[in-house]
Enzyme design. Structure first.
Site, PDB file in Angstrom:
ATOM      1  N   GLY A  10       9.519  12.869   1.728  1.00 27.79           N
ATOM      2  CA  GLY A  10       9.237  11.584   1.102  1.00 27.79           C
ATOM      3  C   GLY A  10      10.349  11.153   0.161  1.00 27.79           C
ATOM      4  O   GLY A  10      11.159  11.957  -0.296  1.00 27.79           O
ATOM      5  N   TYR A 123      -5.296   0.398   2.434  1.00 24.59           N
ATOM      6  CA  TYR A 123      -4.322   1.233   1.731  1.00 24.59           C
ATOM      7  C   TYR A 123      -4.577   1.222   0.228  1.00 24.59           C
ATOM      8  O   TYR A 123      -4.697   2.275  -0.410  1.00 24.59           O
ATOM      9  CB  TYR A 123      -2.900   0.751   2.027  1.00 24.59           C
ATOM     10  CG  TYR A 123      -1.856   1.373   1.138  1.00 24.59           C
ATOM     11  CD1 TYR A 123      -1.496   2.705   1.275  1.00 24.59           C
ATOM     12  CD2 TYR A 123      -1.229   0.623   0.139  1.00 24.59           C
ATOM     13  CE1 TYR A 123      -0.542   3.282   0.444  1.00 24.59           C
ATOM     14  CE2 TYR A 123      -0.271   1.188  -0.689  1.00 24.59           C
ATOM     15  CZ  TYR A 123       0.063   2.515  -0.535  1.00 24.59           C
ATOM     16  OH  TYR A 123       1.000   3.073  -1.365  1.00 24.59           O
ATOM     17  N   LYS A 127      -5.884   4.370  -2.189  1.00 20.69           N
ATOM     18  CA  LYS A 127      -5.095   4.844  -3.332  1.00 20.69           C
ATOM     19  C   LYS A 127      -5.914   4.753  -4.625  1.00 20.69           C
ATOM     20  O   LYS A 127      -5.818   5.635  -5.492  1.00 20.69           O
ATOM     21  CB  LYS A 127      -3.807   4.041  -3.450  1.00 20.69           C
ATOM     22  CG  LYS A 127      -2.801   4.309  -2.341  1.00 20.69           C
ATOM     23  CD  LYS A 127      -2.294   5.745  -2.361  1.00 20.69           C
ATOM     24  CE  LYS A 127      -1.355   5.998  -3.535  1.00 20.69           C
ATOM     25  NZ  LYS A 127      -0.819   7.397  -3.501  1.00 20.69           N
TER      26      LYS A 127
END
Length: 290
Positions: A10, A123, A127
């Protein structure tokens, strides 16, 4: 300090690998470490036995999440809670990375940490669930929301624009969505600032939500123009940017019109403010085009 960082490839993880000097960083990734598998999370935390867990990995495909809500929730919503609980069992702290997409974009100014959340898509909702799971755990934590992340690594807007400009002379880019372009290196520096502060004062700024983002804001079209201006200076690919409304570029997931973040709380607590986003962009383009 031994620090477990979730994710090997990442953007933030790779930036931490460069900026986390003076610490023993252990990066956990698939196949041994799977965020969708709670038992994998618990085994890894116990085996590494870190003093701190940095929850950097996530399901980040905003549109694909609309078609894979269960997987997105497992990775973004459930896993952070499992990480935090596992950290608490061994007395480790946790820093969890979250997103500007927890907000609905309705304000005409940067969002503060204590303002109402209202994600517009799967999304953002997953989160937010991850944030709530960390708060509900027994871990000592800091939640750090960030925005519009880019770097020389992985997939991101900067690299996409440069790639498209190799074959196109004009690009249509949305100009009615505003945010803070943020270098992953600046996020890494911010996380190091938290760690340094905690080493001096373990109680400083714990169990709270913070915003970290590049200083200043723009829209996607403005970001693209800045990318090409930097690229042009180095003889790299460039294209003319045509600003368009979001309605002309429909996506599966709705994006917030304004997700700029107010970073005052983090600066006041930990003494770090990210540089102006154009300055950090300069450094990234320099690495991508040499």
């Amino acid at each position: 300090m031994r620090i477990l960082v979730t994710g090997r490839e990442g953007q933030v993880s790779r930036s931490l690998a460069e900026r986390g000097t003076g610490h023993e960083l252990v990066f956990a990734g698939r196949p041994e470490f799977d965020l969708a598998d709670a038992s994998s999370i618990e085994r890894t935390v116990a085996a590494v036995n870190p003093a701190l867990v940095i929850s950097a990995a996530a399901y980040t495909s905003v549109d694909k999440a609309e078609d894979e809500p269960a997987l997105a929730m497992a990775v973004n919503g459930d896993a952070p809670g499992a990480l935090a609980r596992s950290a608490a069992k061994i007395g480790a702290r946790m820093i969890h990375l979250s997103t500007d997409y927890v907000f609905d974009g309705s304000l005409d100014r940067p969002w503060r940490e204590d303002e109402p959340v209202g994600p517009l898509g799967v999304y953002g909702a997953t989160k937010l669930a991850g944030e709530q799971a960390v708060v509900a755990s027994n871990a000592t934590y800091a939640i750090v929301r960030t925005a519009w992340v880019y770097s020389p690594f992985g997939s991101n807007f900067v690299k996409t624009m440069l790639r498209l400009a190799e074959t196109r002379s004009e690009l249509a880019v949305v100009e009615d969505q505003f945010g803070n372009p943020t270098s992953a290196f600046d996020i890494a520096d911010a996380l190091m600032a938290v760690i340094a502060a905690w080493q001096i004062d373990p109680g400083k700024g714990t169990n709270a939500v913070y915003h970290v983002a590049g200083s200043g804001g723009t829209h996607w079209a403005g970001f693209a123009r800045a990318i090409f201006a930097e690229s042009t200076c180095r003889g790299g690919p460039t294209a003319k940017v045509i600003g368009i409304p979001s309605s002309a570029y429909p996506t599966l997931a709705k994006r917030p019109a304004n997700s700029r973040l107010d970073t005052t709380r983090f600066a006041n607590t930990f003494g770090y403010s990210a540089p102006p986003w154009r300055d950090s962009l300069h450094g990234t383009i320099s690495r991508l085009i040499s």
